[in-house]
Design an enzyme around this catalytic site. Structure first.
Site, mmCIF file in Angstrom:
data_model
loop_
_atom_site.group_PDB
_atom_site.id
_atom_site.type_symbol
_atom_site.label_atom_id
_atom_site.label_comp_id
_atom_site.label_asym_id
_atom_site.label_seq_id
_atom_site.Cartn_x
_atom_site.Cartn_y
_atom_site.Cartn_z
ATOM 1 N N VAL A 68 7.722 8.318 -1.844
ATOM 2 C CA VAL A 68 6.400 9.351 -2.872
ATOM 3 C C VAL A 68 5.444 9.619 -3.011
ATOM 4 C CG1 VAL A 68 7.796 9.144 -5.438
ATOM 5 C CG2 VAL A 68 5.957 7.241 -3.968
ATOM 6 N N SER A 104 -0.189 -1.494 -14.505
ATOM 7 C CA SER A 104 -0.421 -2.434 -14.716
ATOM 8 C C SER A 104 -1.531 -2.305 -15.071
ATOM 9 C CB SER A 104 -0.426 -2.980 -13.676
ATOM 10 O OG SER A 104 -0.193 -4.487 -12.910
ATOM 11 N N TYR A 115 -4.417 -2.694 -4.539
ATOM 12 C CA TYR A 115 -3.042 -1.950 -5.991
ATOM 13 C C TYR A 115 -4.176 -2.672 -7.397
ATOM 14 C CZ TYR A 115 0.264 -3.423 -8.554
ATOM 15 O OH TYR A 115 1.641 -3.426 -9.706
HETATM 16 N N1 LIG Z 1 7.439 -6.341 -11.340
HETATM 17 C C1 LIG Z 1 5.837 -6.750 -11.674
HETATM 18 O O1 LIG Z 1 5.574 -7.878 -12.023
HETATM 19 C C2 LIG Z 1 4.981 -5.411 -12.185
HETATM 20 C C3 LIG Z 1 3.844 -5.413 -12.603
HETATM 21 C C4 LIG Z 1 3.266 -4.040 -13.432
HETATM 22 C C5 LIG Z 1 3.614 -3.350 -12.591
HETATM 23 N N2 LIG Z 1 4.411 -2.958 -11.686
HETATM 24 C C6 LIG Z 1 4.724 -1.390 -10.823
HETATM 25 O O2 LIG Z 1 6.311 -1.649 -11.832
HETATM 26 C C7 LIG Z 1 6.664 -0.304 -11.009
HETATM 27 C C8 LIG Z 1 7.926 -0.236 -10.638
HETATM 28 O O3 LIG Z 1 8.101 -1.841 -9.856
HETATM 29 P P1 LIG Z 1 9.606 -2.778 -9.774
HETATM 30 O O4 LIG Z 1 8.348 -4.201 -10.578
HETATM 31 O O5 LIG Z 1 10.325 -2.396 -10.908
HETATM 32 O O6 LIG Z 1 9.803 -3.537 -8.033
HETATM 33 P P2 LIG Z 1 10.575 -3.418 -7.204
HETATM 34 O O7 LIG Z 1 10.458 -3.359 -6.375
HETATM 35 O O8 LIG Z 1 11.821 -3.908 -8.196
HETATM 36 O O9 LIG Z 1 10.970 -1.725 -7.709
HETATM 37 C C9 LIG Z 1 10.185 -0.205 -7.121
HETATM 38 C C10 LIG Z 1 11.094 0.462 -6.304
HETATM 39 O O10 LIG Z 1 10.623 1.963 -5.523
HETATM 40 C C11 LIG Z 1 10.661 2.184 -4.975
HETATM 41 N N3 LIG Z 1 9.450 2.353 -3.435
HETATM 42 C C12 LIG Z 1 8.467 1.928 -3.202
HETATM 43 N N4 LIG Z 1 7.839 2.283 -2.386
HETATM 44 C C13 LIG Z 1 8.412 3.698 -2.545
HETATM 45 C C14 LIG Z 1 8.442 5.390 -2.066
HETATM 46 N N5 LIG Z 1 6.966 5.258 -1.032
HETATM 47 N N6 LIG Z 1 8.785 6.028 -2.270
HETATM 48 C C15 LIG Z 1 9.511 5.739 -3.008
HETATM 49 N N7 LIG Z 1 10.293 4.702 -3.421
HETATM 50 C C16 LIG Z 1 9.359 3.855 -3.390
HETATM 51 C C17 LIG Z 1 11.201 0.640 -4.396
HETATM 52 O O11 LIG Z 1 12.057 1.267 -2.775
HETATM 53 C C18 LIG Z 1 11.895 0.223 -5.390
HETATM 54 O O12 LIG Z 1 13.291 0.488 -5.102
HETATM 55 C C19 LIG Z 1 5.283 -0.906 -9.330
HETATM 56 O O13 LIG Z 1 4.411 0.264 -9.477
HETATM 57 C C20 LIG Z 1 4.811 -1.711 -9.625
HETATM 58 O O14 LIG Z 1 3.463 -1.687 -9.336
HETATM 59 C C21 LIG Z 1 5.506 -4.164 -11.739
#
Ligand SMILES: NC(=O)c1ccc[n+]([C@@H]2O[C@H](COP(=O)([O-])OP(=O)(O)OC[C@H]3O[C@@H](n4cnc5c(N)ncnc54)[C@H](O)[C@@H]3O)[C@@H](O)[C@H]2O)c1
Length: 266
Positions: A61, A139, A152
Site C-alpha cells: 500500500v 488508532s 506511528y
Molecule cells: N493491534 C492493535 O493493537 C492496533 C491498535 C490500533 C491500531 N491498529 C491498526 O490496525 C491496523 C491493522 O493492524 P492489525 O493489528 O490487524 O495488524 P496485523 O499485523 O494483524 O495485520 C496487518 C496486515 O497488514 C498487512 N500489511 C502490512 N504492511 C503492508 C503493506 N505495506 N501493504 C499491504 N499490506 C500490508 C500485513 O501483511 C497484515 O496482514 C493497522 O493500521 C494498525 O496500525 C492496531
C-alpha cells in the site's frame, strides 16, 4: 443483518487481524470483498476459506501505482466499489533521536500515504457510481502520544485529520469518510504484547474494561461506519478502546487511596 448485500468492499491488510475480521464481517453481511495485502498467501488462504464472495490482490500500500491497480482490479472483478477500508499498517519502536530517514519514511508511507493513495484512487469511482463509504484505521495512538513509537503516533495522528478533511471535501459526492481508533487489540501486529504476561497485567490495570480488544470488536465498529446505519456520520473518529482514553492518565485513585476525600470534613 445483511447490510452489505449487492455491495463491494475492498479491505487492505485484509489477510490478518482487524482486516481479516472485517473481511469476515463484510462477507457475513452479504458483501463481495477484495482482500488486499502484502501477504498474498495469507490473503489467498482467507479467500479460499470464504469462497466465491472474495478475491485477492497482492499489494504494497506504500506503492501508489500498485494501489491504483488494486482499486482498478476490484472494479474489474466485482463491477463496483462501495466500501474502502484503508487498514493496512505497521508499527515500529524507536525514539526520534534514533530514527533513520528510511525508518521514518517507511512508517509514514505505509501508515499514512497509503490512506491518501487508496482514497485518491477510490473517490472518482465512488463519485461516478453515486457514493460510497471509506473507513480508515487510525488508532488511539493518533489521538495522544505513547512512549517509544513517535513515527506511528505522527502517522496515525495525520490519518485522523486527513479523514476529517476528506469527509468535508467529499460529503457532497455522497462519500462518507470515517476513522476507527482502536486501543490495544490482540492481533499478530502486537504479538509480543499479547504473549507477555507483564503486558497483560498492565492492560488489566490501565484499561477500564480490563483487557485488550478482539479484532471482531473493531470489525463491528468498522462495519457500522461503512453501513447505511451511519448514513449521517462523516469525519468521525470512532474510539474502540475499552475506555483507556477516558481517563486523564493519573493513577487509579480507587486503587491507591488510603482514605476517601470527604468534602464535608474540609
Ligand atoms: N493491534 C492493535 O493493537 C492496533 C491498535 C490500533 C491500531 N491498529 C491498526 O490496525 C491496523 C491493522 O493492524 P492489525 O493489528 O490487524 O495488524 P496485523 O499485523 O494483524 O495485520 C496487518 C496486515 O497488514 C498487512 N500489511 C502490512 N504492511 C503492508 C503493506 N505495506 N501493504 C499491504 N499490506 C500490508 C500485513 O501483511 C497484515 O496482514 C493497522 O493500521 C494498525 O496500525 C492496531
Amino acid at each position: 443483518m445483511n447490510r452489505f448485500e449487492n455491495r463491494v468492499a475492498l479491505v487492505t491488510g485484509g489477510a490478518s487481524g482487524i482486516g481479516a475480521a472485517s473481511v469476515r464481517r463484510f462477507v457475513a453481511e452479504g458483501a463481495q470483498v477484495m482482500v488486499a495485502d502484502l501477504d498474498g498467501e495469507g490473503a489467498e488462504q482467507l479467500a479460499i476459506e470464504l469462497g466465491a464472495m472474495t478475491d485477492t490482490f497482492q499489494v504494497d500500500v506504500a506503492d501508489s501505482s500498485a494501489v491504483d491497480d488494486m482499486v482498478k482490479a476490484t472494479v474489474e472483478r466485482f463491477g463496483r466499489l462501495d466500501v474502502l477500508f484503508n487498514n493496512a499498517g505497521i508499527v515500529s519502536t524507536g525514539t526520534v533521536d534514533s530514527l533513520s530517514d528510511e525508518h521514518w519514511k517507511r512508517i509514514i508511507d505505509v501508515d499514512l500515504s497509503s490512506v491518501m493513495y487508496g482514497c485518491r484512487a477510490a473517490i472518482p469511482v465512488m463519485r461516478a457510481q453515486g457514493g460510497g463509504a471509506i473507513v480508515n484505521t487510525a488508532s488511539i495512538s493518533g489521538l495522544f502520544g505513547d512512549w517509544g513509537i513517535p513515527a506511528y503516533n505522527a502517522a496515525k495522528g495525520a490519518v485522523v485529520n486527513l479523514t476529517k478533511a476528506m469527509a468535508a471535501d467529499h460529503a457532497r459526492d455522497n462519500i462518507r469518510v470515517n476513522a476507527v481508533c482502536p486501543g490495544g487489540v490482540e492481533t499478530p501486529l502486537v504479538a509480543d504484547v499479547v504473549a507477555s504476561r507483564r503486558a497483560q497485567i498492565e492492560y488489566q490495570r490501565l484499561v477500564p474494561q480490563g483487557r485488550m480488544g478482539k479484532p471482531e470488536e473493531i470489525a463491528a465498529a468498522v462495519a457500522f461506519l461503512a453501513s447505511d446505519d451511519a448514513s449521517y456520520i462523516t469525519g468521525h473518529n470512532l474510539v474502540v478502546d475499552g475506555g483507556v482514553t477516558v481517563t486523564t492518565g493519573q493513577p487509579n485513585f480507587t486503587a491507591i487511596a488510603e482514605r476517601w476525600w470527604d468534602p464535608l470534613k474540609n
